[in-house]
Structures are given as C-alpha cells and as structure tokens.
Design a protein around this motif. Sequence first.
Motif, PDB file in Angstrom:
ATOM      1  N   ARG A  80     -19.052  26.528  13.024  1.00 24.09           N
ATOM      2  CA  ARG A  80     -19.996  25.750  13.823  1.00 24.09           C
ATOM      3  C   ARG A  80     -19.310  24.536  14.452  1.00 24.09           C
ATOM      4  O   ARG A  80     -19.555  24.192  15.600  1.00 24.09           O
ATOM      5  CB  ARG A  80     -21.165  25.311  12.935  1.00 24.09           C
ATOM      6  CG  ARG A  80     -22.307  24.650  13.681  1.00 24.09           C
ATOM      7  CD  ARG A  80     -23.501  24.428  12.762  1.00 24.09           C
ATOM      8  NE  ARG A  80     -23.219  23.409  11.770  1.00 24.09           N
ATOM      9  CZ  ARG A  80     -23.426  22.106  11.962  1.00 24.09           C
ATOM     10  NH1 ARG A  80     -23.876  21.673  13.106  1.00 24.09           N
ATOM     11  NH2 ARG A  80     -23.160  21.251  11.016  1.00 24.09           N
ATOM     12  N   LYS A  81     -18.451  23.893  13.677  1.00 26.02           N
ATOM     13  CA  LYS A  81     -17.759  22.701  14.186  1.00 26.02           C
ATOM     14  C   LYS A  81     -16.630  23.062  15.135  1.00 26.02           C
ATOM     15  O   LYS A  81     -16.151  22.222  15.887  1.00 26.02           O
ATOM     16  CB  LYS A  81     -17.219  21.852  13.045  1.00 26.02           C
ATOM     17  CG  LYS A  81     -18.297  21.175  12.222  1.00 26.02           C
ATOM     18  CD  LYS A  81     -18.956  20.047  12.977  1.00 26.02           C
ATOM     19  CE  LYS A  81     -19.979  19.363  12.092  1.00 26.02           C
ATOM     20  NZ  LYS A  81     -20.803  18.403  12.792  1.00 26.02           N
ATOM     21  N   ASN A  82     -16.145  24.308  15.018  1.00 24.45           N
ATOM     22  CA  ASN A  82     -15.285  24.853  16.065  1.00 24.45           C
ATOM     23  C   ASN A  82     -14.013  24.034  16.333  1.00 24.45           C
ATOM     24  O   ASN A  82     -13.610  23.877  17.480  1.00 24.45           O
ATOM     25  CB  ASN A  82     -16.158  24.922  17.336  1.00 24.45           C
ATOM     26  CG  ASN A  82     -15.669  25.962  18.319  1.00 24.45           C
ATOM     27  OD1 ASN A  82     -14.886  26.829  17.963  1.00 24.45           O
ATOM     28  ND2 ASN A  82     -16.133  25.881  19.539  1.00 24.45           N
ATOM     29  N   HIS A  83     -13.387  23.487  15.277  1.00 30.26           N
ATOM     30  CA  HIS A  83     -12.197  22.649  15.452  1.00 30.26           C
ATOM     31  C   HIS A  83     -11.046  23.378  16.141  1.00 30.26           C
ATOM     32  O   HIS A  83     -10.145  22.735  16.681  1.00 30.26           O
ATOM     33  CB  HIS A  83     -11.708  22.123  14.098  1.00 30.26           C
ATOM     34  CG  HIS A  83     -12.636  21.160  13.428  1.00 30.26           C
ATOM     35  ND1 HIS A  83     -12.948  19.937  13.965  1.00 30.26           N
ATOM     36  CD2 HIS A  83     -13.314  21.250  12.258  1.00 30.26           C
ATOM     37  CE1 HIS A  83     -13.789  19.311  13.143  1.00 30.26           C
ATOM     38  NE2 HIS A  83     -14.037  20.086  12.106  1.00 30.26           N
ATOM     39  N   GLY A  84     -11.085  24.715  16.123  1.00 27.38           N
ATOM     40  CA  GLY A  84     -10.024  25.487  16.770  1.00 27.38           C
ATOM     41  C   GLY A  84      -9.831  25.107  18.232  1.00 27.38           C
ATOM     42  O   GLY A  84      -8.702  25.092  18.737  1.00 27.38           O
ATOM     43  N   VAL A  85     -10.931  24.763  18.892  1.00 24.52           N
ATOM     44  CA  VAL A  85     -10.858  24.362  20.308  1.00 24.52           C
ATOM     45  C   VAL A  85      -9.996  23.104  20.459  1.00 24.52           C
ATOM     46  O   VAL A  85      -9.151  23.013  21.352  1.00 24.52           O
ATOM     47  CB  VAL A  85     -12.287  24.112  20.879  1.00 24.52           C
ATOM     48  CG1 VAL A  85     -12.226  23.435  22.237  1.00 24.52           C
ATOM     49  CG2 VAL A  85     -13.027  25.436  21.006  1.00 24.52           C
ATOM     50  N   SER A  86     -10.186  22.135  19.568  1.00 21.60           N
ATOM     51  CA  SER A  86      -9.408  20.890  19.630  1.00 21.60           C
ATOM     52  C   SER A  86      -7.928  21.156  19.324  1.00 21.60           C
ATOM     53  O   SER A  86      -7.041  20.555  19.932  1.00 21.60           O
ATOM     54  CB  SER A  86      -9.942  19.875  18.623  1.00 21.60           C
ATOM     55  OG  SER A  86     -11.333  19.723  18.776  1.00 21.60           O
ATOM     56  N   ILE A  87      -7.684  22.054  18.375  1.00 20.46           N
ATOM     57  CA  ILE A  87      -6.297  22.388  18.009  1.00 20.46           C
ATOM     58  C   ILE A  87      -5.599  23.074  19.186  1.00 20.46           C
ATOM     59  O   ILE A  87      -4.468  22.732  19.543  1.00 20.46           O
ATOM     60  CB  ILE A  87      -6.262  23.277  16.738  1.00 20.46           C
ATOM     61  CG1 ILE A  87      -6.827  22.491  15.541  1.00 20.46           C
ATOM     62  CG2 ILE A  87      -4.839  23.755  16.445  1.00 20.46           C
ATOM     63  CD1 ILE A  87      -7.071  23.314  14.280  1.00 20.46           C
ATOM     64  N   LYS A  88      -6.312  23.995  19.844  1.00 20.04           N
ATOM     65  CA  LYS A  88      -5.754  24.673  21.025  1.00 20.04           C
ATOM     66  C   LYS A  88      -5.492  23.658  22.141  1.00 20.04           C
ATOM     67  O   LYS A  88      -4.465  23.710  22.812  1.00 20.04           O
ATOM     68  CB  LYS A  88      -6.723  25.738  21.551  1.00 20.04           C
ATOM     69  CG  LYS A  88      -6.655  27.026  20.766  1.00 20.04           C
ATOM     70  CD  LYS A  88      -7.533  28.102  21.425  1.00 20.04           C
ATOM     71  CE  LYS A  88      -7.689  29.291  20.495  1.00 20.04           C
ATOM     72  NZ  LYS A  88      -9.091  29.699  20.375  1.00 20.04           N
ATOM     73  N   ALA A  89      -6.429  22.746  22.323  1.00 14.75           N
ATOM     74  CA  ALA A  89      -6.269  21.731  23.368  1.00 14.75           C
ATOM     75  C   ALA A  89      -5.015  20.904  23.101  1.00 14.75           C
ATOM     76  O   ALA A  89      -4.195  20.686  23.997  1.00 14.75           O
ATOM     77  CB  ALA A  89      -7.501  20.829  23.427  1.00 14.75           C
ATOM     78  N   LEU A  90      -4.853  20.469  21.853  1.00 18.45           N
ATOM     79  CA  LEU A  90      -3.691  19.650  21.493  1.00 18.45           C
ATOM     80  C   LEU A  90      -2.393  20.356  21.878  1.00 18.45           C
ATOM     81  O   LEU A  90      -1.469  19.735  22.403  1.00 18.45           O
ATOM     82  CB  LEU A  90      -3.701  19.362  19.990  1.00 18.45           C
ATOM     83  CG  LEU A  90      -2.562  18.464  19.498  1.00 18.45           C
ATOM     84  CD1 LEU A  90      -2.801  17.016  19.914  1.00 18.45           C
ATOM     85  CD2 LEU A  90      -2.390  18.558  17.995  1.00 18.45           C
ATOM     86  N   SER A  91      -2.345  21.665  21.660  1.00 18.17           N
ATOM     87  CA  SER A  91      -1.111  22.407  21.916  1.00 18.17           C
ATOM     88  C   SER A  91      -0.782  22.474  23.414  1.00 18.17           C
ATOM     89  O   SER A  91       0.344  22.741  23.792  1.00 18.17           O
ATOM     90  CB  SER A  91      -1.205  23.820  21.343  1.00 18.17           C
ATOM     91  OG  SER A  91      -2.052  24.623  22.145  1.00 18.17           O
TER      92      SER A  91
END
Length: 192
Positions: free
Chosen positions: A31-42
Amino acid sequence: GTRGKRDELLSEISADKNSIILLSIGELSDRKNHGVSIKALSQIKNKNIHLVIAGTGEKREEFLALAKELGVDGRVHLLGFRTDVKDLLKISDVAVASSQREGLPVNVMEAMACGLPSIVTDIRGHRDLVRNNKNGFVVKKDHMEFVEKISLLIEDENKKKAFGEESLNQIKAYEVKRINEEIEKLYKQLVQ
C-alpha cells in the motif's frame, strides 16, 4: 540541536554532510508502495541523494533486494521502527509519499508541520494536503515523475524554502478547517 541530530543521522547511514535526505515514513507494504521512491532514486542524476525510510513491514527484504538490483543499496536506508520521526523530519530536505491509497496521511501532515515540502502520489488524502506547485508536488504513481520533481526541488533552494513555508501555512489552515468541521458536527448533534 537540529544540526547535531542531522550529523547523527548522516553518520548512522554513512552519508557525507553534503547529502540530500529524502524521507519517507510508513510501513514497508504494498500500500505504501516505497518501490516507486527506490526506483526514482536510481534514476536521479545527483548521487548525493539518500532515501531514508522509517517503518517496518513484510516487504523489507523485497525493498532491499530492489535497491541492490538498481545499484542504490548504499543510498536506501530502511531505519525500521523509529520513535524520533519528528526529529527525522526536521533534518530532512524533502518528504516523499508514494502510497497507492491513503486515509488520513498523518506522515504528510507531520512533514508539513515541520515545514517540509512533500512530493506525493495523486490520491485522495494527499490531494487534500498538498497543493501542486505551492507546497509540494502531486504526481502520478510513476517513478519518472518523482525523478523530475525531486530533481527540480533539490536544485532550487528558493522553491524548496517557499514550498516549506507554504506547507506550514497549509497545515495551519487545514487544522483550523478540521476543527471547525468538528465543532459544526457537535453543534448539529446539539440542535437535533
């Protein structure tokens, strides 16, 4: 003071003092979907940026594996459960929230109350708090849009400051509105 707190965090995550801290608060869940932030960082060109996530959850290993796969495991820090969230907010540069859905996003409210600009996904709850291009950015659930807006904010110190100040104004207005709504509800119950 705040300075000391920031140095403490930087040494905890082995980051140098020129680092830019993106903070995300929330359990490690779909639900919090942190994967999006990790992908963005990369995808962000600036390699001084660190993504700090405060929260626990069953997706911990998955997020660590994703960070490793994308080559940003040195800059993604899963801090686990923290009792010093307010301090963390005060020493961060930008708050990010990439949730799929949200009720009342207390994490965003806290970030605003600490005078931080927020970059959030375009969902109900977030939209009530973050005014696009005023106190942060409301973006699609797409990591490339996060990349663009994070880059924009960290490169423009004035905008970052202005957004932070507007965050404080918005949260005050929001709280007043909420209090008035509660009073209104009480009043209605009384007059029935």
